[in-house]
Design a protein around this motif. Structure first.
Motif, PDB file in Angstrom:
ATOM      1  N   HIS A 191      33.972  47.838  36.002  1.00 30.11           N
ATOM      2  CA  HIS A 191      35.024  47.890  34.985  1.00 30.11           C
ATOM      3  C   HIS A 191      36.411  47.616  35.552  1.00 30.11           C
ATOM      4  O   HIS A 191      37.299  47.157  34.842  1.00 30.11           O
ATOM      5  N   HIS A 192      36.616  47.864  36.847  1.00 29.18           N
ATOM      6  CA  HIS A 192      37.905  47.634  37.486  1.00 29.18           C
ATOM      7  C   HIS A 192      38.119  46.155  37.848  1.00 29.18           C
ATOM      8  O   HIS A 192      39.228  45.763  38.208  1.00 29.18           O
ATOM      9  N   GLU A 240      37.265  42.569  32.260  1.00 29.43           N
ATOM     10  CA  GLU A 240      37.717  43.110  30.973  1.00 29.43           C
ATOM     11  C   GLU A 240      36.897  42.463  29.873  1.00 29.43           C
ATOM     12  O   GLU A 240      36.413  41.326  30.019  1.00 29.43           O
TER      13      GLU A 240
END
Length: 58
Positions: free
Chosen positions: A51-52, A55
């Motif tokens: 998730h980092h 997007e």
């Protein structure tokens, strides 16, 4: 079935091997690359893992 667009927003350099492999399995190889995948629990789990680095694009 619904689809989801995923965009890589950060480089995979310096991250663990399993996260790099997750990006490859999602079909992401470059920053700003967008792929469209089926929206299912498996893909959602892969997105959550990196998730980092990615997007979800509407």
């Amino acid at each position: 079935m619904a689809t989801i667009k995923i965009k890589q927003i950060k480089s995979k350099i310096g991250y663990p091997k399993d996260q790099k492999q997750t990006l490859e399995r999602l079909g992401l190889h470059r920053i700003s690359q967008v792929v469209e995948k089926e929206d299912n629990p498996s893909i959602r789990g892969m997105i959550q893992k990196v998730h980092h680095l990615v997007e979800v694009v509407e």
